[in-house]
Design an enzyme around this catalytic site. Structure first.
Site, PDB file in Angstrom:
ATOM      1  N   CYS A 399       0.812  -1.212   0.000  1.00  0.00           N
ATOM      2  CA  CYS A 399       0.000   0.000   0.000  1.00  0.00           C
ATOM      3  C   CYS A 399       0.848   1.265   0.000  1.00  0.00           C
ATOM      4  CB  CYS A 399      -0.936  -0.016   1.199  1.00  0.00           C
ATOM      5  SG  CYS A 399      -2.561  -0.697   0.789  1.00  0.00           S
ATOM      6  N   ASP A 427     -17.088   4.210   0.745  1.00  0.00           N
ATOM      7  CA  ASP A 427     -16.725   2.817   1.016  1.00  0.00           C
ATOM      8  C   ASP A 427     -15.948   2.235  -0.156  1.00  0.00           C
ATOM      9  OD1 ASP A 427     -17.854   2.065   3.660  1.00  0.00           O
ATOM     10  OD2 ASP A 427     -19.670   2.882   2.741  1.00  0.00           O
ATOM     11  N   ASP A 444      -8.505  -5.105  -5.425  1.00  0.00           N
ATOM     12  CA  ASP A 444      -7.286  -4.523  -4.874  1.00  0.00           C
ATOM     13  C   ASP A 444      -6.091  -5.261  -5.448  1.00  0.00           C
ATOM     14  OD1 ASP A 444      -5.741  -2.784  -3.242  1.00  0.00           O
ATOM     15  OD2 ASP A 444      -7.288  -2.911  -1.684  1.00  0.00           O
ATOM     16  N   GLY A 517      -9.044 -15.818 -13.563  1.00  0.00           N
ATOM     17  CA  GLY A 517      -8.109 -14.709 -13.457  1.00  0.00           C
ATOM     18  C   GLY A 517      -7.397 -14.408 -14.760  1.00  0.00           C
ATOM     19  N   HIS A 518      -6.306 -13.670 -14.641  1.00  0.00           N
ATOM     20  CA  HIS A 518      -5.568 -13.230 -15.821  1.00  0.00           C
ATOM     21  C   HIS A 518      -4.112 -13.024 -15.426  1.00  0.00           C
ATOM     22  CE1 HIS A 518      -4.838 -11.239 -19.660  1.00  0.00           C
ATOM     23  NE2 HIS A 518      -4.198 -10.291 -19.007  1.00  0.00           N
ATOM     24  N   ASP A 603     -11.433  -1.176   6.948  1.00  0.00           N
ATOM     25  CA  ASP A 603     -10.112  -1.765   7.146  1.00  0.00           C
ATOM     26  C   ASP A 603      -9.071  -0.673   6.982  1.00  0.00           C
ATOM     27  OD1 ASP A 603     -10.657  -1.599   4.396  1.00  0.00           O
ATOM     28  OD2 ASP A 603      -9.318  -3.263   3.914  1.00  0.00           O
TER      29      ASP A 603
END
Length: 722
Positions: A399, A427, A444, A517-518, A603
């Site tokens: 992050c 949110d 994310d 997914g990818h 969070d």
């Protein structure tokens, strides 16, 4: 700029002296195309030559520890903190409990030896082994702090190590009246020393009042003493094991040729049957030129090992290792004196301690002063603002690499929900209304904070699920989006297997599954997930906090600062080892405890505790007071902040709260703006619920705390830190 693909995996099992020196050499000249991995159960490795000096009080523990976390970063290696317990030379993989096997093309083993003393009845409960250093150092420090009157110490083993440590403990306790130290040896003492050195040490034991019992051995260890094979009992308040050396048990199951349990190697330091397996140090047996187990040989093997590992990866010529016939043994005598044993010369005194201390300090200086690797120079001609935008530190991962809150808010301003999509006030997850069912969806991704794909996958998955848990929903499914660095097809397969194992482990435990997914290739590893969750009757948002509510936090803060320090090779190894379990700790159980009683929840991630709390305050039209002393901090984070370490996004997080926060200018308060990867939950609950909720969270294994209260808006800053 072109990036070169990695095509071969080199794995170093163990952080022994030879491997540590290989890492130093590798850092100065990394091999293009090689991916380097180090496996060790500890974040630091001790230099055993200084252990007696530590016990005697001449050194601090940090003086003799090599920070494997910083050393791995310096060498561009991934560090797996785990204890290898198997090696398959046919499948070319290493077993580490708790994670997928680690594949290799070339592997080197430097795991030292172990002791059979823990098999002695009562040893595990009432004694401590000299190795690993950490347990011994901590128990010895506790013993000294206890201030026990007339302490009684027993040392099992009268080799050089046992005698050195007995002399060191006697020196430390010399001013304590009534002390007794007994050394027990089943054979004859000091068998591998010259006659003069042996006689001098035996005489010194007698001079210092240390009792030597030869020709007997311990049969059991009890809380108050050592029971000998002949039935006698030697009283003991502190029992140290410095004998019973034997090879690591798991080597017997590898299928490698062994000699007395040690890996048999040729002059090139390779297994005599598997040329892609190398071994050095005490765990190896040199078939052509056998030598006793001594650290000096591991140190001398390092340059040859480094050369031959590179040769094995490139197809180049090997070099033979030719050990010296004899070597200088410098033995500590407790006080600042030492004894030399070589060629039978009678040498002892303070001058030899000075020599030993200088040799040891020079060796450790190589690991304590890791040089900064020069950054690539900027082009001579470049645009205005490039230097400022680049900064003077590497960009953080996790992050810490996010876009600042103000820039993000400006980009998202004016967007509105439409159709079946419900958006909370700020949110991070959207709510999809499908008839009576409501589904939470969030996305994310994280730039890698560790070179270990399996560990990074677990961190990224816990992080992505945070938004679902924060809204009180149950995780359902996930799409995985990966950017892999350039790798050969074999390394792609190995890396993908580790990533998917980590993602699957976290999702399965949360009751969710991988839906697809990818993948693509890029400059560096990035792992992202789009996750869905099924919401119950009540969806928690950031709004809803009420004056009088208590603020509950379920994880410490400061991870961004520690991760930034690790990138700069400044983070304490033990602090990083303590951090990883927190970053992989799912918050589903915490959400289940908080959701029924929370008025608002979020969070804590990229905008830091202060930033995400401010989002709650704005959404609910309230204010808050934080008690700085109540906020749990990760070990080492405050010290790193005090040293000026900060994550890339921290200044933007601080700037976004100008005028809205009043906080002291301290290192601890700086961590309020620190971005958290896979951070904890922050919930506002009624004051009456705070204590019961905290008790439940603690019982469930969370480091939870009540860190402040919600208050009504007034003319004070919305967020006050006391």
């Amino acid at each position: 700029m072109q990036t070169l693909p990695q095509t071969r995996d080199l794995v170093l099992i163990g952080g022994g002296h030879a491997h540590a020196l290989v890492l130093l050499r590798w850092a100065m000249n990394p091999l293009a195309g090689a991916r380097l991995t180090v496996i060790d159960p500890h974040p630091t490795a001790p230099y055993t030559g200084m252990l007696p000096g530590l016990i005697a009080g001449h050194y601090a523990r940090a003086d003799l520890e090599m920070n494997l976390v910083a050393l791995a970063r310096h060498a561009g290696a991934r560090l797996i903190l785990g204890r290898a317990n198997g090696l398959d030379p046919v499948a070319k993989s290493v077993s580490v409990p708790g994670r997928p096997p680690v594949a290799y093309d070339v592997v080197s083993v430097d795991v030292g030896i172990t002791s059979d003393l823990p098999q002695l009845p009562g040893f595990a409960e009432h004694a401590v082994a000299a190795k690993p250093l950490g347990g011994y150092a901590e128990r010895w420090a506790q013993f000294l702090a206890s201030g026990r009157a007339a302490p009684q110490i027993v040392v099992l083993g009268a080799g050089v190590a046992g005698v050195e440590l007995a002399l060191a403990m006697e020196h430390r306790l010399r001013a304590v009246p009534g002390r007794t130290i007994t050394v027990i040896e089943k054979d004859s003492a000091l068998p591998h020393l010259g006659a003069w050195a042996r006689a001098r040490l035996l005489a010194l034991l007698a001079e210092r009042g240390i009792t030597l019992l030869s020709g007997t051995q311990a049969a059991a260890i009890e809380a108050d003493g050592v029971v000998l094979a002949d039935g006698r009992k030697i009283p003991s308040d502190f029992t140290l094991g410095a004998a019973g050396s034997r090879p690591q048990g798991w080597l017997a199951d590898t299928g490698l040729p062994l000699t007395d349990g040690f890996i048999t190697i040729d002059p090139e330091l390779r297994s005599t049957a598997h040329p892609d397996v190398f071994a050095v140090g005490d765990c190896a047996h040199m078939a052509v030129s056998p030598r006793p187990k001594a650290g000096v040989f591991a140190v001398r093997q390092a340059p040859v090992l480094h050369h031959n590992l590179r040769a094995a990866l490139t197809g180049g010529p090997m070099r033979a290792y030719r050990p010296q016939r004899d070597y200088l043994k410098l033995i500590s005598l407790g006080e600042r004196k030492a004894l030399a044993d070589k060629w039978g010369l009678p040498l002892a005194g303070r001058g030899l301690w000075w020599l030993k201390d200088r040799i040891d300090a020079k060796f450790m200086r190589m690991f304590h002063t890791l040089p900064a690797m020069p950054a690539a120079p900027l082009p001579r001609e470049h645009t205005l603002g490039l230097v400022e935008a680049l900064g003077d530190k590497p960009m953080c991962g996790g992050c810490g690499a996010k876009v600042g809150p103000d820039a993000l808010r400006r980009a998202l301003s004016g967007l509105a929900a439409s159709g079946a999509v419900e958006l909370g006030a700020g949110d991070d997850a959207a709510v999809l209304a499908m008839g009576e069912t409501r589904q939470v969806i969030a996305t994310d991704h994280l730039r890698a904070v560790t070179e270990d794909p399996y560990l990074m996958a677990k961190i990224a998955t816990v992080h992505a699920l945070g938004d679902v848990w924060a809204m009180g929903a149950k995780p359902q499914a996930a799409l995985v989006s990966l950017i892999l660095p350039r790798l050969s097809e074999d390394l792609q397969s190995r890396t993908l297997a580790e990533i998917m194992a980590g993602v699957s482990e976290v999702l399965s435990a949360a009751g969710a599954s991988i839906a697809g997914g990818h993948t693509t290739q890029g400059a560096e590893l990035t792992i992202g997930l789009t996750v869905t969750g099924v919401a119950g009757d009540r969806i928690l948002t950031k709004g809803g906090a009420r004056p009088g509510d208590a603020l509950i936090l379920t994880k410490p803060i400061g991870s961004g600062t520690l991760l930034a320090a690790e990138m700069q090779k400044r983070a304490p190894g033990r602090a990083m080892a303590a951090l990883w379990p927190y970053l992989t700790q799912p918050q589903g159980a915490a959400a289940a405890i908080l959701s029924p009683v929370a008025h608002a929840m979020t969070d804590v991630t990229g905008f830091g505790l202060a930033g995400h709390l401010d989002e709650m305050l704005q959404a609910g039209g309230v204010a808050a007071d934080l008690a700085m002393a109540a906020i749990p901090l990760f070990d080492g984070a405050e010290a790193m902040a005090a040293a000026g370490v900060a994550s890339t996004i921290a200044p933007a997080n601080r700037a976004a709260l100008l005028g809205r926060i009043a906080a002291p200018q301290t290192a601890a308060a700086a961590l309020l703006f620190d971005p958290q990867s896979a951070g904890g939950l922050l919930a506002a609950v009624a004051e009456a619920d705070a204590v019961p909720v905290l008790r439940q969270l603690e019982q469930a294994g969370f480091t939870a705390a009540c860190i402040g209260t919600i208050r009504a808006l007034d003319d004070q800053p919305a967020l006050r830190v006391i």
